[in-house]
Design a protein around this motif. Structure first.
Motif, PDB file in Angstrom:
ATOM      1  N   UNK A  82      20.811 -47.184  22.285  1.00 25.88           N
ATOM      2  CA  UNK A  82      19.752 -48.108  22.711  1.00 25.88           C
ATOM      3  C   UNK A  82      19.520 -47.979  24.213  1.00 25.88           C
ATOM      4  N   UNK A  83      18.652 -48.843  24.714  1.00 27.78           N
ATOM      5  CA  UNK A  83      18.238 -48.708  26.114  1.00 27.78           C
ATOM      6  C   UNK A  83      19.406 -48.821  27.088  1.00 27.78           C
ATOM      7  N   UNK A  84      20.320 -49.771  26.812  1.00 27.58           N
ATOM      8  CA  UNK A  84      21.393 -49.914  27.794  1.00 27.58           C
ATOM      9  C   UNK A  84      22.372 -48.750  27.688  1.00 27.58           C
ATOM     10  N   UNK A  85      22.545 -48.213  26.475  1.00 31.10           N
ATOM     11  CA  UNK A  85      23.435 -47.037  26.341  1.00 31.10           C
ATOM     12  C   UNK A  85      22.846 -45.862  27.126  1.00 31.10           C
ATOM     13  N   UNK A  86      21.528 -45.732  27.055  1.00 32.94           N
ATOM     14  CA  UNK A  86      20.851 -44.646  27.780  1.00 32.94           C
ATOM     15  C   UNK A  86      21.089 -44.779  29.299  1.00 32.94           C
ATOM     16  N   UNK A  87      20.821 -45.983  29.804  1.00 32.74           N
ATOM     17  CA  UNK A  87      20.961 -46.185  31.249  1.00 32.74           C
ATOM     18  C   UNK A  87      22.419 -45.994  31.664  1.00 32.74           C
ATOM     19  N   UNK A  88      23.329 -46.516  30.834  1.00 33.83           N
ATOM     20  CA  UNK A  88      24.766 -46.435  31.141  1.00 33.83           C
ATOM     21  C   UNK A  88      25.205 -44.970  31.230  1.00 33.83           C
ATOM     22  N   UNK A  89      24.782 -44.190  30.246  1.00 32.07           N
ATOM     23  CA  UNK A  89      25.185 -42.766  30.223  1.00 32.07           C
ATOM     24  C   UNK A  89      24.705 -42.037  31.470  1.00 32.07           C
ATOM     25  N   UNK A  90      23.467 -42.340  31.864  1.00 30.35           N
ATOM     26  CA  UNK A  90      22.934 -41.643  33.036  1.00 30.35           C
ATOM     27  C   UNK A  90      23.688 -42.065  34.295  1.00 30.35           C
ATOM     28  N   UNK A  91      23.887 -43.368  34.425  1.00 29.72           N
ATOM     29  CA  UNK A  91      24.557 -43.858  35.629  1.00 29.72           C
ATOM     30  C   UNK A  91      26.007 -43.369  35.667  1.00 29.72           C
ATOM     31  N   UNK A  92      26.661 -43.322  34.504  1.00 34.25           N
ATOM     32  CA  UNK A  92      28.029 -42.776  34.453  1.00 34.25           C
ATOM     33  C   UNK A  92      28.043 -41.340  34.959  1.00 34.25           C
ATOM     34  N   UNK A  93      27.063 -40.567  34.496  1.00 28.90           N
ATOM     35  CA  UNK A  93      27.013 -39.158  34.918  1.00 28.90           C
ATOM     36  C   UNK A  93      26.820 -39.076  36.432  1.00 28.90           C
ATOM     37  N   UNK A  94      25.997 -39.964  36.932  1.00 27.87           N
ATOM     38  CA  UNK A  94      25.716 -39.964  38.367  1.00 27.87           C
ATOM     39  C   UNK A  94      26.965 -40.383  39.162  1.00 27.87           C
ATOM     40  N   UNK A  95      27.647 -41.394  38.632  1.00 30.02           N
ATOM     41  CA  UNK A  95      28.882 -41.843  39.313  1.00 30.02           C
ATOM     42  C   UNK A  95      29.937 -40.750  39.285  1.00 30.02           C
ATOM     43  N   UNK A  96      30.034 -40.089  38.130  1.00 27.53           N
ATOM     44  CA  UNK A  96      31.028 -39.008  38.033  1.00 27.53           C
ATOM     45  C   UNK A  96      30.734 -37.909  39.029  1.00 27.53           C
ATOM     46  N   UNK A  97      29.438 -37.704  39.293  1.00 22.43           N
ATOM     47  CA  UNK A  97      29.083 -36.615  40.200  1.00 22.43           C
ATOM     48  C   UNK A  97      29.653 -36.869  41.586  1.00 22.43           C
ATOM     49  N   UNK A  98      30.019 -38.087  41.876  1.00 15.27           N
ATOM     50  CA  UNK A  98      30.609 -38.350  43.189  1.00 15.27           C
ATOM     51  C   UNK A  98      31.899 -39.144  43.077  1.00 15.27           C
ATOM     52  N   UNK A  99      32.262 -39.475  41.832  1.00 21.85           N
ATOM     53  CA  UNK A  99      33.477 -40.254  41.623  1.00 21.85           C
ATOM     54  C   UNK A  99      33.426 -41.586  42.345  1.00 21.85           C
ATOM     55  N   UNK A 100      32.288 -42.222  42.276  1.00 24.43           N
ATOM     56  CA  UNK A 100      32.196 -43.494  42.991  1.00 24.43           C
ATOM     57  C   UNK A 100      31.529 -44.569  42.144  1.00 24.43           C
ATOM     58  N   UNK A 101      31.819 -45.799  42.448  1.00 26.83           N
ATOM     59  CA  UNK A 101      31.194 -46.948  41.809  1.00 26.83           C
ATOM     60  C   UNK A 101      30.207 -47.528  42.823  1.00 26.83           C
ATOM     61  N   UNK A 102      29.055 -47.913  42.370  1.00 25.91           N
ATOM     62  CA  UNK A 102      28.116 -48.408  43.370  1.00 25.91           C
ATOM     63  C   UNK A 102      26.961 -49.163  42.754  1.00 25.91           C
ATOM     64  N   UNK A 103      26.104 -49.634  43.589  1.00 28.43           N
ATOM     65  CA  UNK A 103      24.868 -50.260  43.140  1.00 28.43           C
ATOM     66  C   UNK A 103      23.857 -49.177  42.796  1.00 28.43           C
ATOM     67  N   UNK A 104      22.897 -49.540  41.979  1.00 28.50           N
ATOM     68  CA  UNK A 104      21.871 -48.563  41.604  1.00 28.50           C
ATOM     69  C   UNK A 104      20.580 -48.862  42.356  1.00 28.50           C
ATOM     70  N   UNK A 105      20.010 -47.859  42.935  1.00 30.82           N
ATOM     71  CA  UNK A 105      18.678 -47.985  43.554  1.00 30.82           C
ATOM     72  C   UNK A 105      17.761 -47.100  42.743  1.00 30.82           C
ATOM     73  N   UNK A 106      16.597 -47.564  42.420  1.00 35.35           N
ATOM     74  CA  UNK A 106      15.701 -46.792  41.573  1.00 35.35           C
ATOM     75  C   UNK A 106      14.396 -46.508  42.290  1.00 35.35           C
ATOM     76  N   UNK A 107      13.960 -45.284  42.262  1.00 36.36           N
ATOM     77  CA  UNK A 107      12.617 -44.963  42.766  1.00 36.36           C
ATOM     78  C   UNK A 107      11.791 -44.507  41.590  1.00 36.36           C
ATOM     79  N   UNK A 108      10.698 -45.186  41.329  1.00 35.16           N
ATOM     80  CA  UNK A 108       9.899 -44.834  40.168  1.00 35.16           C
ATOM     81  C   UNK A 108       8.422 -45.012  40.461  1.00 35.16           C
TER      82      UNK A 108
END
Ligand code: GDG
Length: 455
Positions: free
Chosen positions: A429-455
């Motif tokens: 579902x939508x939250x699983x989608x967002x979670x997966x993407x953000x997890x991938x992004x966090x893994x790319x730097x091994x960090x936890x953080x706030x999300x900023x979105x440009x759309x």
């Protein structure tokens, strides 16, 4: 963020809902134009999300938004070369507007923020942010299809576009097809060895994660909103007006990629081939206007009005209109009510990144008595919704047969197909989608953080 007066597209519907859960900052064009140099972003906070929106100069709206983004990238990425127009001036505007976006976004960012850039209007943004010294992870998600290199090569600046994508830490696509097409471009430019087995791509000293993240919908919210909408005046009036006829519903932004002309032709063929349905089915097509300043859209609009007029003129009766074709924007919950009330949902784009309406239709159904989805094989959603009635949208005869098959389908089969699709939607579902993407992004730097979105 879209203007209030325009139909919200899938991008806005998808990400805004996801962002409301995580909190964060939405940065983008507010939908307004100005004659002057755009000022500082307008900032306001609503439901836990900070919106920072900027204006575009009128000339940039023409060259960047109508021009490069919607008259070039949109048709090219959807394989509609005939509708594509290239201009070097528009290309400059594309770069310039992205540079302005980067300049305005930078001061709003904090060091621990993740940045998630959305869609084809903003492909160079990651590179421009990096050039300005931004260090934190930047991800990019493409909502529309990505073309194979043989198609992409038509674009004079195709190499720059591919290189721009390699500046992100994570690049997300809707389907395997799109990822493969991206690989074809990477291979063309950097050689096969750039593509590694673990979905990583190595270009120079950069390692990026390119993967498939099919966007989902908020199943529970749609179910409850669709159920509640059935009790509203507007949906009840629509249902009453059917006088017990069967209902087929389509909901699409008025866009040539959505295959509306072919769909209307298929419906006409259906009324010809199966005359017993005349007077017993109503097809409601909701198609809010979009991108009205782009010529290809005006041409298609004319074609549609002709087919709808012809069908109604030929088959209609004093008490029956075969197609109700509405260029109006409805509240989203009302649309969900219409979808729930429908016996048939018709989603036949000629090409589509995903298509959220297909998923919304499935989620909106009454599981005890679900309607049938007719879905184009050329929509990204067909990969997951494989128990829909899958059709090639160009093959109007087959689409007309699918309409008949949908109307005749016995309840057990409808249920079986619907249950299978609902399960897929729940899993991703939508939250699983967002979670997966953000997890991938966090893994790319091994960090936890706030999300900023440009759309
Ligand atoms: C892009 C990609 C991808 C439609 N009419 C009204 C209205 N809608 C809502 C629908 C749906 C959304 O807008 C449209 O989403 P789609 O996915 O169908 O299509 P695009 O706008 O082309 O979206 C697409 C999507 O991004 C997400 O990644 O699936 O492939 O092209 O939610 O219900 N909403 C309201 N009034 C309308 O009249 N309020």
């Amino acid at each position: 963020m879209p203007r209030k007066s325009t139909a919200p597209g899938g991008l806005a519907v998808g990400i805004l809902n996801a962002l409301k859960r995580t909190g964060g900052l939405w940065f983008g064009w507010g939908g307004e134009t100005t004659q002057h140099e755009p000022g500082e972003p307008d900032i306001h906070i609503r439901a836990g999300v900070t919106y920072a929106t900027i204006e575009l100069r009128q000339v940039e709206y023409e060259l960047y938004y109508n021009g490069y983004a919607n008259n070039l990238l949109w048709p090219l990425f959807h394989y509609f070369l005939r509708d594509m127009r290239y201009s070097a001036e528009e290309r400059d505007a594309y770069e310039n507007v992205n540079r302005i976006f980067a300049q305005r976004l930078l001061p709003l960012l904090q060091p621990q923020d993740l940045v998630w850039v959305h869609d084809y209007h903003l492909i160079p943004l990651g590179r421009l942010l990096r050039e300005s010294g931004l260090r934190q992870p930047i991800g990019f998600f493409l909502h529309i299809p990505f073309p194979n290199i043989e198609m992409l090569r038509v674009l004079p600046a195709y190499a720059e576009l591919l290189r721009d994508l390699t500046h992100y830490d994570v690049v997300g696509f809707q389907t395997e097809n799109d990822l493969r097409a991206f690989h074809s471009g990477i291979e063309h430019l950097f050689g096969h060895e750039a593509i590694r087995a673990d979905n990583r791509i190595r270009v120079g000293d950069r390692l990026l994660h390119a993967d498939v993240f099919p966007i989902g919908v908020d199943v529970e919210a749609i179910q409850s909103q669709a159920t509640a909408a059935m009790q509203t005046d507007v949906v009840k009036r629509m249902v009453d007006s059917l006088m017990s006829r069967a209902l087929m519903v389509g909901v699409d932004r008025l866009d040539y990629s959505k295959g509306l002309v072919e769909r209307f032709n298929a419906y006409q063929q259906f009324l010809e081939t199966y005359p017993e349905n005349r007077g017993h089915i109503t097809y409601i097509q909701i198609a809010p206007l979009s991108r009205t300043d782009v010529r290809a859209y005006a041409n298609m609009r004319q074609a549609l009005e002709q087919v709808a007029g012809r069908t109604n003129g030929r088959f209609g009766d004093t008490d029956w209109t075969p197609i109700r074709y509405l260029n109006r924007n409805f509240p989203h919950t009302t649309l969900l009510g219409f979808l729930r009330a429908a016996n048939v949902g018709i989603v036949t784009p000629l090409r589509d990144g995903m298509n959220l309406v297909a998923k919304e239709f499935v989620a909106a159904q009454d599981p005890d008595n679900p309607g049938v989805l007719i879905l184009s094989t050329l929509a990204g959603a067909a990969r997951e919704l494989s128990t829909a009635l899958l059709v090639n949208p160009y093959d109007t005869r087959t689409v007309s047969h699918a309409m008949q098959a949908a109307l005749e389908m016995p309840l057990p089969e409808r249920r079986e197909r619907h249950t299978a699709m609902l399960e897929v939607l729940r899993r991703n579902d939508l939250s699983a989608w967002a979670r997966r993407f953000i997890d991938a992004l966090e893994q790319s730097a091994g960090m936890q953080a706030h999300v900023r979105v440009a759309g």
